[in-house]
Design a protein around this motif. Structure first.
Motif, short mmCIF file in Angstrom:
data_model
loop_
_atom_site.label_atom_id
_atom_site.label_comp_id
_atom_site.label_asym_id
_atom_site.label_seq_id
_atom_site.Cartn_x
_atom_site.Cartn_y
_atom_site.Cartn_z
N PRO A 16 0.61 -1.14 0.10
CA PRO A 16 0.17 0.11 -0.06
C PRO A 16 0.75 1.24 0.05
O PRO A 16 1.91 1.17 0.52
N TYR A 17 0.14 2.21 -0.70
CA TYR A 17 0.98 3.62 -0.59
C TYR A 17 1.00 4.25 0.68
O TYR A 17 2.73 4.41 0.96
N ARG A 18 0.57 3.84 1.64
CA ARG A 18 0.97 4.51 2.92
C ARG A 18 1.96 3.73 3.61
O ARG A 18 2.93 4.27 4.25
N ASP A 45 8.29 10.36 -6.78
CA ASP A 45 6.98 9.61 -7.20
C ASP A 45 5.94 10.08 -6.13
O ASP A 45 4.84 10.04 -6.43
N LEU A 46 6.20 9.73 -4.59
CA LEU A 46 5.07 9.84 -3.75
C LEU A 46 4.53 11.21 -3.71
O LEU A 46 3.54 11.65 -3.45
N MET A 47 5.14 12.39 -4.29
CA MET A 47 4.86 13.66 -3.87
C MET A 47 3.99 13.99 -4.95
O MET A 47 3.01 15.23 -4.87
N HIS A 48 3.61 13.39 -5.94
CA HIS A 48 2.46 13.58 -7.00
C HIS A 48 1.42 13.88 -6.27
O HIS A 48 0.31 14.57 -6.46
N LYS A 49 1.10 12.88 -5.40
CA LYS A 49 -0.29 12.57 -4.43
C LYS A 49 -0.42 13.96 -3.61
O LYS A 49 -1.52 14.52 -3.55
N ARG A 55 -2.58 3.83 -5.48
CA ARG A 55 -2.71 3.40 -4.02
C ARG A 55 -2.01 2.25 -3.67
O ARG A 55 -1.69 1.79 -2.46
N THR A 56 -1.14 1.74 -4.54
CA THR A 56 -0.12 0.88 -4.25
C THR A 56 1.41 1.17 -4.69
O THR A 56 1.16 2.26 -5.37
N ALA A 57 2.45 0.57 -4.37
CA ALA A 57 3.67 0.84 -4.82
C ALA A 57 3.63 0.72 -6.35
O ALA A 57 4.53 1.29 -7.10
N GLY A 58 3.07 -0.67 -6.96
CA GLY A 58 3.00 -0.73 -8.30
C GLY A 58 2.26 0.42 -9.14
O GLY A 58 2.76 0.64 -10.32
N ASP A 70 5.66 5.22 5.07
CA ASP A 70 5.94 4.94 6.35
C ASP A 70 7.29 4.36 6.44
O ASP A 70 8.15 4.55 7.31
N LEU A 71 7.48 3.50 5.44
CA LEU A 71 8.91 2.74 5.33
C LEU A 71 10.07 3.65 5.20
O LEU A 71 11.15 3.59 5.73
N LEU A 72 9.77 4.76 4.01
CA LEU A 72 10.62 5.89 3.69
C LEU A 72 11.20 6.42 5.04
O LEU A 72 12.19 6.83 5.24
N ILE A 73 10.19 7.09 5.71
CA ILE A 73 10.07 7.81 6.80
C ILE A 73 10.98 7.27 7.93
O ILE A 73 12.01 7.72 8.65
N SER A 74 10.53 5.77 8.30
CA SER A 74 11.14 5.12 9.57
C SER A 74 12.57 4.75 9.14
O SER A 74 13.47 4.81 9.95
N ARG A 75 12.78 4.43 7.78
CA ARG A 75 14.25 4.03 7.59
C ARG A 75 15.01 5.03 7.18
O ARG A 75 16.38 4.74 6.98
N ARG A 76 14.49 6.35 7.00
CA ARG A 76 15.41 7.37 6.49
C ARG A 76 15.93 7.25 5.07
O ARG A 76 17.04 7.44 5.07
N VAL A 77 15.12 6.91 4.25
CA VAL A 77 15.93 6.61 3.04
C VAL A 77 14.78 7.35 1.98
O VAL A 77 13.71 7.79 2.32
N SER A 78 15.25 7.74 0.87
CA SER A 78 14.52 8.44 0.03
C SER A 78 13.97 7.74 -1.13
O SER A 78 13.18 8.15 -2.12
N ALA A 79 14.25 6.40 -1.15
CA ALA A 79 13.59 5.68 -2.53
C ALA A 79 13.65 4.13 -1.87
O ALA A 79 14.50 3.62 -1.16
N VAL A 80 12.90 3.44 -2.60
CA VAL A 80 12.98 1.92 -2.25
C VAL A 80 12.87 1.09 -3.31
O VAL A 80 11.76 1.35 -4.28
#
Length: 230
Positions: A22-24, A55-59, A85-88, A28-38
């Protein structure tokens, strides 16, 4: 001389998501892991895309915005990501990847050509084993001066001259290699300087070498090599 490779600097503890994440959860993963991409992977760890903060900033950008009646191809793609709604849905694909054996210099060129900030690293079977960023590639310039000097003295001079030469003095400070001394041929002096620039971590070369014989025009001569020919 051993060139630094991607596996010398890459991040091995890489976090990844799948297309159905899921998008959310990605946020959460980017913020918790302090990374800018996955990277986005299949269940077999094959990379199929990458989700970055951009990519996420478009929303976020689209929230509360007014819809446009006429949309170009790029704008339609951005609008599609805004509704993800999802990573895909939001991932960028296809992805430029590298092997761990690629040199740091080659990885930097590939990153520049593709205009990306990071490259997923795959093994020979195409499975994700790490990620290398622009910051990772800069680690090569953290090498200490003594290690750089040792490479020049132990690897470059014997290779360029056929044997160690005490007449060539090498100093290194803040990654800048200073060469002083005198060699017999111009081709040897230029080869030493050229090879020194390729040593991992070298910022620049101050070439103070002189020579006795200018062999740059001695084509076919046993005395030396033509200028510019290794």
């Amino acid at each position: 001389m051993r060139l630094w490779r991607v596996d010398d600097v890459m991040t091995r503890d890489v976090v990844a998501v799948q297309t159905g994440t899921p998008y959310r959860a990605v946020v959460d993963l980017l913020i918790s892991r302090r990374v800018s991409a996955v990277p986005v992977v299949t269940r077999f760890q094959r990379v199929v895309g990458i989700v970055s903060e951009a990519d996420l900033m478009h929303k976020v950008e689209a929230a509360g915005g007014e819809p446009r009646l006429v949309l170009g191809r790029r704008r339609r793609a951005e609008q599609a990501k805004a509704g993800a709604r999802t990573a895909g849905d939001v991932m960028t694909s296809p992805v430029v990847t590298v092997l761990p054996s690629l040199s740091v210099a080659a990885a930097a060129r590939r990153m520049h050509q593709a205009q990306v900030k990071r490259l997923p690293v795959e093994d020979e079977l195409g499975r994700l084993i790490g990620i290398v960023s622009r910051g990772d590639l800069l680690k090569v310039h953290l090498r200490i001066d003594e290690d750089i000097r040792r490479d020049v003295v132990d690897e470059i001079l014997p290779h360029a001259l056929g044997a160690p030469d005490a007449t060539v003095r090498v100093e290194t400070r803040d990654g800048v290699v200073t060469l002083r001394g005198r060699v017999h041929f111009r081709s040897a002096a230029e080869r030493i300087a050229s090879l020194a620039r390729q040593v991992p971590g070298v910022v620049g070369v101050a070439d103070g070498l002189t020579y006795d014989v200018d062999d740059s025009m001695m084509v076919g001569s046993d005395l030396g090599t033509p200028f510019g020919v290794a």
